[in-house]
Design an enzyme around this catalytic site. Sequence first.
Site, PDB file in Angstrom:
ATOM      1  N   LYS A  22       0.489  -1.032  -0.164  1.00  9.00           N
ATOM      2  CA  LYS A  22      -0.182   0.217   0.031  1.00  9.00           C
ATOM      3  C   LYS A  22       0.585   1.642  -0.233  1.00  9.00           C
ATOM      4  O   LYS A  22       0.640   2.597  -0.815  1.00  9.00           O
ATOM      5  CB  LYS A  22      -1.000   0.116   1.122  1.00  9.00           C
ATOM      6  N   ASN A  23       1.651   1.747   1.001  1.00 10.11           N
ATOM      7  CA  ASN A  23       2.546   2.687   0.786  1.00 10.11           C
ATOM      8  C   ASN A  23       3.426   2.810  -0.096  1.00 10.11           C
ATOM      9  O   ASN A  23       3.782   3.613  -0.696  1.00 10.11           O
ATOM     10  CB  ASN A  23       3.127   2.519   2.137  1.00 10.11           C
ATOM     11  N   CYS A 117      -2.298  12.822  13.599  1.00 13.25           N
ATOM     12  CA  CYS A 117      -3.032  11.756  13.081  1.00 13.25           C
ATOM     13  C   CYS A 117      -3.579  10.861  14.345  1.00 13.25           C
ATOM     14  O   CYS A 117      -2.498  11.121  15.570  1.00 13.25           O
ATOM     15  CB  CYS A 117      -3.125  10.950  11.889  1.00 13.25           C
ATOM     16  N   ARG A 122       3.187  13.803  13.785  1.00 10.99           N
ATOM     17  CA  ARG A 122       3.346  14.261  12.004  1.00 10.99           C
ATOM     18  C   ARG A 122       3.573  15.332  11.424  1.00 10.99           C
ATOM     19  O   ARG A 122       2.798  15.663  10.231  1.00 10.99           O
ATOM     20  CB  ARG A 122       2.443  13.252  11.344  1.00 10.99           C
ATOM     21  N   PRO A 123       4.416  15.448  11.937  1.00 11.06           N
ATOM     22  CA  PRO A 123       4.691  17.001  11.236  1.00 11.06           C
ATOM     23  C   PRO A 123       5.042  17.099   9.556  1.00 11.06           C
ATOM     24  O   PRO A 123       5.359  15.990   9.366  1.00 11.06           O
ATOM     25  CB  PRO A 123       5.118  18.179  11.945  1.00 11.06           C
ATOM     26  N   ASP A 306       4.458   0.156  11.685  1.00  9.40           N
ATOM     27  CA  ASP A 306       3.787  -0.347  11.305  1.00  9.40           C
ATOM     28  C   ASP A 306       3.299  -2.139  12.076  1.00  9.40           C
ATOM     29  O   ASP A 306       2.153  -2.339  12.093  1.00  9.40           O
ATOM     30  CB  ASP A 306       3.576  -0.449   9.639  1.00  9.40           C
ATOM     31  N   ARG A 399      -8.432   0.314   5.218  1.00  7.59           N
ATOM     32  CA  ARG A 399      -7.877   1.442   4.512  1.00  7.59           C
ATOM     33  C   ARG A 399      -6.879   0.575   3.829  1.00  7.59           C
ATOM     34  O   ARG A 399      -5.879   1.101   2.873  1.00  7.59           O
ATOM     35  CB  ARG A 399      -7.348   2.002   5.117  1.00  7.59           C
TER      36      ARG A 399
HETATM   37  C1  UD1 Z   1       4.963   6.017   6.754  1.00  2.00           C
HETATM   38  C2  UD1 Z   1       4.360   5.243   6.413  1.00  2.00           C
HETATM   39  C3  UD1 Z   1       3.988   4.692   7.816  1.00  2.00           C
HETATM   40  C4  UD1 Z   1       4.878   4.507   8.537  1.00  2.00           C
HETATM   41  C5  UD1 Z   1       5.699   5.313   8.761  1.00  2.00           C
HETATM   42  C6  UD1 Z   1       7.145   4.584   8.949  1.00  2.00           C
HETATM   43  C7  UD1 Z   1       3.333   5.983   4.251  1.00  2.00           C
HETATM   44  C8  UD1 Z   1       2.332   6.454   3.881  1.00  2.00           C
HETATM   45  N1  UD1 Z   1       2.910   6.106   5.189  1.00  2.00           N
HETATM   46  O1  UD1 Z   1       5.222   7.397   7.775  1.00  2.00           O
HETATM   47  O2  UD1 Z   1       2.522   3.760   7.937  1.00  2.00           O
HETATM   48  O3  UD1 Z   1       4.644   4.469   9.720  1.00  2.00           O
HETATM   49  O4  UD1 Z   1       6.388   5.629   7.125  1.00  2.00           O
HETATM   50  O5  UD1 Z   1       7.571   4.166   8.940  1.00  2.00           O
HETATM   51  O6  UD1 Z   1       4.676   5.529   3.447  1.00  2.00           O
HETATM   52  N2  UD1 Z   1       9.147  13.246  10.911  1.00  2.00           N
HETATM   53  C9  UD1 Z   1       9.154  14.660  10.940  1.00  2.00           C
HETATM   54  N3  UD1 Z   1       8.954  15.816  10.268  1.00  2.00           N
HETATM   55  C10 UD1 Z   1       9.118  15.646   8.725  1.00  2.00           C
HETATM   56  C11 UD1 Z   1       8.126  14.041   8.543  1.00  2.00           C
HETATM   57  C12 UD1 Z   1       8.240  12.757   9.646  1.00  2.00           C
HETATM   58  O7  UD1 Z   1       8.971  14.900  12.181  1.00  2.00           O
HETATM   59  O8  UD1 Z   1       8.522  15.825   8.163  1.00  2.00           O
HETATM   60  C13 UD1 Z   1       8.744  12.604  11.558  1.00  2.00           C
HETATM   61  C14 UD1 Z   1       7.260  12.227  11.930  1.00  2.00           C
HETATM   62  O9  UD1 Z   1       6.429  12.528  13.412  1.00  2.00           O
HETATM   63  C15 UD1 Z   1       7.683  10.427  13.021  1.00  2.00           C
HETATM   64  C16 UD1 Z   1       9.044  10.205  11.999  1.00  2.00           C
HETATM   65  O10 UD1 Z   1       9.773  11.205  11.242  1.00  2.00           O
HETATM   66  O11 UD1 Z   1       8.120  10.649  14.101  1.00  2.00           O
HETATM   67  C17 UD1 Z   1       8.768   8.744  11.120  1.00  2.00           C
HETATM   68  O12 UD1 Z   1       8.172   9.488  10.325  1.00  2.00           O
HETATM   69  P1  UD1 Z   1       7.801   8.912   8.488  1.00  2.00           P
HETATM   70  O13 UD1 Z   1       8.640   8.022   8.281  1.00  2.00           O
HETATM   71  O14 UD1 Z   1       8.071  10.311   7.110  1.00  2.00           O
HETATM   72  O15 UD1 Z   1       6.256   8.753   8.410  1.00  2.00           O
HETATM   73  P2  UD1 Z   1       5.414   8.996   6.928  1.00  2.00           P
HETATM   74  O16 UD1 Z   1       6.316   8.897   5.726  1.00  2.00           O
HETATM   75  O17 UD1 Z   1       4.789   9.196   7.596  1.00  2.00           O
END
Ligand code: UD1
Length: 432
Positions: A22-23, A117, A122-123, A306, A399
């Site tokens: 999915k991702n 969320c 999740r910034p 996950d 989802r």
């Molecule tokens: C993706 C996956 C999600 C998975 C996560 C971690 C998708 C659609 N979703 O989410 O299922 O749980 O990876 O493997 O692929 N962060 C910041 N600033 C940013 C971005 C992230 O601080 O700009 C932090 C997040 O709050 C979190 C960490 O970095 O603590 C990792 O998040 P991230 O890897 O970005 O997760 P997603 O890509 O949202």
Amino acid sequence: MEQFVIKGGKPLTGSVEIGGAKNAALAIIAAAIMTDEDVVIENLPNVNDVNVMLGAIEDIGAKVERKDKHTVKVNGATIGSLSVDYDYIKKIRASYYLLGALLGKYKKAEVALPGGCAIGARPIDLHLKGFRALGATVDTKYGLVSAEAERLIGNDIYMDKVSVGATINIMMAAALAEGKTIIENAAKEPHVVDVANFLNSMGANIRGAGTDVIRVVGVEKLHGTEYSVIPDQIEAGTFMCAAAATHGNILIKNVIPKHLEATSAKLIDAGCIIEEYDDSVRVIATNVELQHTAVTTLPYPGFPTDMQPQMTVVLGLAHGTSTVTESIFENRFKYVDELSRMGGHIQVESNIAIITGVDKYTGARVSAPDLRAGAALVVAGLSADEGVTVVDDIHYILRGYEDFDGKLRALGANIELVNSEREVQKFILQVS
Ligand code: UD1
């Protein structure tokens, strides 16, 4: 309102076919609009999030033609709007991938700012930092993120934190920037590699995906392609945990065993036998007394966040005291209260769940707080031989899992997707 009803207690046996990731699919659909030529994507999971993403690109003008249940043809030549509606971002945060895709192709994009969320704040600051480093002006106001550039120019970008989403988003924009971009401290998840392979199949020049330094040499334009999405490691891991929790024996087919290593290692620690084949793994937990272990979620190749709830459910049935430390998201133990209502003994202190194993869970009425936790509660229900489990709010589960109940029934589970209290009562009467 759809619910799952489960009469557990049966070891799951047989084989299950895993669908596309999915991702990876969500990012690939966004990246598919970066060319004006036809892109055919195969092995797409037929799940709600993917369908929402297809709706989002259609909404901005792309042509989307479903060839069959798991194949879609996308054409981005007819895109007329560079602004993605809040409705889509509200439903799936991953529609932020359209920022990178549109910025790369049209040098302009506007997407609603994703909120927090269920699992944490999740910034998206790292995504935006990356776009700025490529020369874009990024503005966030009125609940929108807008990014615009005269020219995108390659740069060295150090990611302060490992982020899957930011790595992919920056990689997409950089694919059509001028010159070379180096992303340091990049995420190494299998779907980062899959998106890089996809973009390369469209003519991009991306090297190093899967390591922590990704090098992108921008190209002028991308061309059409045909691409098959990698198997879903989290769907596979969920079935692995279902085998463990029900003391079953399941052959999980169409997987890349290497992507499952972290989950396999912890299930082996817990006493399960794992057999690895070329594109399948077998989890054997028949007559196994599950043992305690310690798990910490980490970026790939560490244990995936996950998979955290599903593994917690397994360890809740293990002999002794286990710990599960969540190091990625700050609010990912919301399901623990639900699991306690099923007889689990789990205490959460800060980001650590301390789990005292119990012999069994008992059926209860529970609510899915998010996608993976919802799947974990189903796994708990499958292992509970007393009572019936009713899982509410399964729209979260739908989802990301295609035909979850059908695949589980094929493994011998007694689970139904129902639509009304009358159907719940009918199921309870049938099984009691
Ligand atoms: C993706 C996956 C999600 C998975 C996560 C971690 C998708 C659609 N979703 O989410 O299922 O749980 O990876 O493997 O692929 N962060 C910041 N600033 C940013 C971005 C992230 O601080 O700009 C932090 C997040 O709050 C979190 C960490 O970095 O603590 C990792 O998040 P991230 O890897 O970005 O997760 P997603 O890509 O949202």
